[in-house]
Design a protein around this motif. Sequence first.
Motif, PDB file in Angstrom:
ATOM      1  N   LEU A  21     -36.833 -15.918  45.124  1.00 60.67           N
ATOM      2  CA  LEU A  21     -37.044 -15.817  43.673  1.00 60.67           C
ATOM      3  C   LEU A  21     -38.540 -15.768  43.358  1.00 60.67           C
ATOM      4  O   LEU A  21     -38.991 -14.932  42.559  1.00 60.67           O
ATOM      5  N   ARG A  22     -39.304 -16.645  44.008  1.00 61.18           N
ATOM      6  CA  ARG A  22     -40.759 -16.645  43.805  1.00 61.18           C
ATOM      7  C   ARG A  22     -41.381 -15.339  44.266  1.00 61.18           C
ATOM      8  O   ARG A  22     -42.416 -14.914  43.754  1.00 61.18           O
ATOM      9  N   GLY A  23     -40.736 -14.698  45.262  1.00 59.37           N
ATOM     10  CA  GLY A  23     -41.232 -13.413  45.758  1.00 59.37           C
ATOM     11  C   GLY A  23     -40.777 -12.243  44.892  1.00 59.37           C
ATOM     12  O   GLY A  23     -41.069 -11.080  45.215  1.00 59.37           O
ATOM     13  N   GLY A  24     -40.050 -12.517  43.823  1.00 59.88           N
ATOM     14  CA  GLY A  24     -39.664 -11.472  42.867  1.00 59.88           C
ATOM     15  C   GLY A  24     -38.413 -10.702  43.245  1.00 59.88           C
ATOM     16  O   GLY A  24     -38.167  -9.623  42.706  1.00 59.88           O
ATOM     17  N   LEU A  25     -37.590 -11.236  44.160  1.00 60.88           N
ATOM     18  CA  LEU A  25     -36.378 -10.514  44.571  1.00 60.88           C
ATOM     19  C   LEU A  25     -35.164 -10.976  43.772  1.00 60.88           C
ATOM     20  O   LEU A  25     -35.058 -12.155  43.437  1.00 60.88           O
ATOM     21  N   ALA A 134     -19.853  -9.305  49.864  1.00 60.97           N
ATOM     22  CA  ALA A 134     -20.820  -8.784  50.853  1.00 60.97           C
ATOM     23  C   ALA A 134     -20.925  -7.267  50.749  1.00 60.97           C
ATOM     24  O   ALA A 134     -21.999  -6.688  50.973  1.00 60.97           O
ATOM     25  N   ALA A 135     -19.818  -6.630  50.400  1.00 63.95           N
ATOM     26  CA  ALA A 135     -19.840  -5.164  50.281  1.00 63.95           C
ATOM     27  C   ALA A 135     -20.731  -4.724  49.114  1.00 63.95           C
ATOM     28  O   ALA A 135     -21.323  -3.642  49.141  1.00 63.95           O
ATOM     29  N   ARG A 136     -20.845  -5.578  48.106  1.00 66.28           N
ATOM     30  CA  ARG A 136     -21.664  -5.232  46.935  1.00 66.28           C
ATOM     31  C   ARG A 136     -23.149  -5.558  47.165  1.00 66.28           C
ATOM     32  O   ARG A 136     -24.015  -4.939  46.563  1.00 66.28           O
ATOM     33  N   ALA A 137     -23.423  -6.557  48.011  1.00 65.83           N
ATOM     34  CA  ALA A 137     -24.824  -6.996  48.202  1.00 65.83           C
ATOM     35  C   ALA A 137     -25.464  -6.211  49.339  1.00 65.83           C
ATOM     36  O   ALA A 137     -24.783  -5.673  50.210  1.00 65.83           O
ATOM     37  N   ASP A 138     -26.805  -6.164  49.336  1.00 58.43           N
ATOM     38  CA  ASP A 138     -27.506  -5.524  50.457  1.00 58.43           C
ATOM     39  C   ASP A 138     -27.625  -6.478  51.647  1.00 58.43           C
ATOM     40  O   ASP A 138     -27.732  -6.036  52.788  1.00 58.43           O
ATOM     41  N   LEU A 139     -27.649  -7.765  51.339  1.00 61.77           N
ATOM     42  CA  LEU A 139     -27.749  -8.761  52.416  1.00 61.77           C
ATOM     43  C   LEU A 139     -27.009 -10.025  51.990  1.00 61.77           C
ATOM     44  O   LEU A 139     -27.182 -10.498  50.857  1.00 61.77           O
ATOM     45  N   ASP A 317     -38.524 -18.880  57.692  1.00 61.18           N
ATOM     46  CA  ASP A 317     -38.617 -17.694  58.560  1.00 61.18           C
ATOM     47  C   ASP A 317     -37.822 -16.525  57.971  1.00 61.18           C
ATOM     48  O   ASP A 317     -38.285 -15.375  57.993  1.00 61.18           O
ATOM     49  N   TYR A 318     -36.630 -16.813  57.450  1.00 61.42           N
ATOM     50  CA  TYR A 318     -35.817 -15.729  56.862  1.00 61.42           C
ATOM     51  C   TYR A 318     -36.510 -15.169  55.616  1.00 61.42           C
ATOM     52  O   TYR A 318     -36.510 -13.952  55.389  1.00 61.42           O
ATOM     53  N   ALA A 319     -37.088 -16.060  54.806  1.00 58.87           N
ATOM     54  CA  ALA A 319     -37.771 -15.570  53.596  1.00 58.87           C
ATOM     55  C   ALA A 319     -38.933 -14.652  53.986  1.00 58.87           C
ATOM     56  O   ALA A 319     -39.113 -13.587  53.377  1.00 58.87           O
ATOM     57  N   SER A 320     -39.692 -15.034  55.026  1.00 61.25           N
ATOM     58  CA  SER A 320     -40.825 -14.177  55.451  1.00 61.25           C
ATOM     59  C   SER A 320     -40.313 -12.814  55.887  1.00 61.25           C
ATOM     60  O   SER A 320     -40.899 -11.779  55.529  1.00 61.25           O
ATOM     61  N   ALA A 321     -39.222 -12.808  56.662  1.00 62.39           N
ATOM     62  CA  ALA A 321     -38.693 -11.529  57.162  1.00 62.39           C
ATOM     63  C   ALA A 321     -38.215 -10.657  56.004  1.00 62.39           C
ATOM     64  O   ALA A 321     -38.468  -9.439  55.977  1.00 62.39           O
ATOM     65  N   GLY A 325     -40.150  -6.865  54.096  1.00 64.14           N
ATOM     66  CA  GLY A 325     -39.561  -5.520  53.919  1.00 64.14           C
ATOM     67  C   GLY A 325     -38.392  -5.592  52.953  1.00 64.14           C
ATOM     68  O   GLY A 325     -37.238  -5.424  53.348  1.00 64.14           O
ATOM     69  N   PRO A 326     -38.691  -5.876  51.690  1.00 72.44           N
ATOM     70  CA  PRO A 326     -37.619  -6.198  50.737  1.00 72.44           C
ATOM     71  C   PRO A 326     -36.648  -5.055  50.473  1.00 72.44           C
ATOM     72  O   PRO A 326     -35.568  -5.278  49.927  1.00 72.44           O
ATOM     73  N   ALA A 327     -37.003  -3.839  50.887  1.00 76.68           N
ATOM     74  CA  ALA A 327     -36.095  -2.714  50.625  1.00 76.68           C
ATOM     75  C   ALA A 327     -35.025  -2.594  51.710  1.00 76.68           C
ATOM     76  O   ALA A 327     -34.118  -1.773  51.615  1.00 76.68           O
TER      77      ALA A 327
END
Length: 406
Positions: A21-25, A134-139, A317-321, A325-327
Amino acid sequence: MGSIQILGAGECGLPLAHRLLRGGLPVTLVAARDAASVLDGTVTSTQLKFPRTLDLEADAGLGHWRARAPEIRGIRLAMVMEGQRVLGWSGRLSRPAQSVDQRTVFARWLTDYVDAGGELEIADPSTAELERRAARADLTVVTRASAELAAYFPVDPGWPAPGEPARRLAVFYLDGVAADPDGYGMYVSLPGLGEVISYPGFTGAPGQERCCEMLLIEALPGGPLDAFGMYESPAERWRRAVRLLGETLPADLADRYRAAELTDGGAVAVGGVTPTVRRPVGVLPSGQPILGGGDVVCRMDPGGAQGANNAAHCAADYASAILAGPAGPFDRTWMEAAAAPWLTGTAHPAARWTDAVLAPPAELQQLLMAAQGDPALANAFADTFARPADLSRLLALGAETSQQVG
Ligand SMILES: Cc1cc2nc3c(=O)[nH]c(=O)nc-3n(C[C@H](O)[C@H](O)[C@H](O)COP(=O)(O)OP(=O)(O)OC[C@H]3O[C@@H](n4cnc5c(N)ncnc54)[C@H](O)[C@@H]3O)c2cc1C
C-alpha cells in the motif's frame, strides 16, 4: 500495474499489505477476523521478535511499541533435572528483543491499514472461492491456509516431515510475575520433560497496553508436562501450571509465578505445531499458481522463537520483489525467484536452528556446557537465536573454545 490479494492478516500478511500500500499498489487483504474480534480472542503466540525484525517493522511504519514494550535483553538458560540446576548461564543479546501480544499488534495493524485506505475483506474463502478470486487477481499470496489449502503447496522433500508436533504447548499471559532483575528471558531445559520459556511482554487493546509476563510450556508429548486438557477453563489450566512449575523447577524460579494471575479471559492457549517445510509455490486445481508465505511455507515449533520473525522477513522480501517489478507477470517462475532469498536467507536457517534447539546435536550440547564458563560464547548463543543463519559460526566458535580448553 497488477492487482494483488493477500489471504491472511497476521505476521506475514499484514506487513506485506502495508508495504505494498505504501508502495502505491492496489492490494486487497482478506482476513478471517476484524480488529475487534482479534482483540476479543485468545492469545495465539508468544511472538518474541529480535532486533532485525523490529527494525523491519519500524521501517514499514509499524513499530508502534518499540519505545514502550519491555526490552528482553538476553537469555538466562538453565538445565534442570529433578528440580536441581545442572547447568546455567546468561547470554546477553547485542540488541534487545521484544514481544507484543499478536492480538494487540494485528488489531492495530488492521486498523492502520484501513485508515491508510487499504481494501480489507473479512472472509474465510473456501478453495473454490479462492480459485475464483485468484483468477481475477494478478497475484495471490497465501499467508493463512486450512489443511486443504496448505495441501496445494507440496511438502519440500529435502526436509523431515514428522507429521506430528514435537511438543505440546501451553501459553499463559500473566500479571504479577516477579521480574527478572536484568530483563532477561528464561529458558529452562528439562531433559525428558520439555522446556519452560518465559519473558516480559506487552498486552492489551491498542492505546491501553501494559507489561505482563509470557510463559510457554513446551511438553514432550505424553510426558508429565503434557497435562493440559482441551476442555479445562483458563483458571484450571493456570492452577495446574503453577503446580507443575513447583514440581519441576528449582524453588527460586517456581516462586516467581506463585502470586501470578492471568491477564485476561483469553490469556491461555494450548495446542501443538506440526513442523512442515513446503515449497513456496502452490498450484490450485485449475492450474493457477499461488505464492505461499510465513507459516504456510515454513512452520516451526515455537521453541526456537523463529516463526514470527521468519514471517516478517518473508513480508519484507516479498514486498521488495513485487515493488521491483509491479507490472508482473507474477507467474510461477517469478514466484520461485521471489521466494528464494527468503527461503535460503531466513526460513531454512530458522528451521535448522529450531531443530537444533529442540534436540541439540552433540556439538551444540558441548557448546551449551562450555558457555557456562565463557560469557562470550553465551552471548554468541543468545545472538544466534536472533540470527540463526549464524549457526555454523557459533559451532565453529564452540569448537575453537573446546580445543583451547583441551
Ligand atoms: C505458542 C506459540 C508461541 C510462539 N512463539 C513465537 C516466538 O516467541 N517467536 C516467534 O518468532 N514465533 C513464535 N511463534 C510462531 C509465530 O506466532 C508464527 O510463526 C507466526 O505468527 C506466523 O505468521 P503468519 O503470518 O504465517 O501466520 P499468522 O500470524 O498465524 O497469521 C495468519 C492468519 O491467521 C489468523 N489467525 C491466527 N490464529 C487464528 C485463530 N485462532 N482463529 C482465526 N484466525 C486466526 C491471523 O489473524 C491471520 O489472519 C509461536 C507460535 C506459537 C503457537
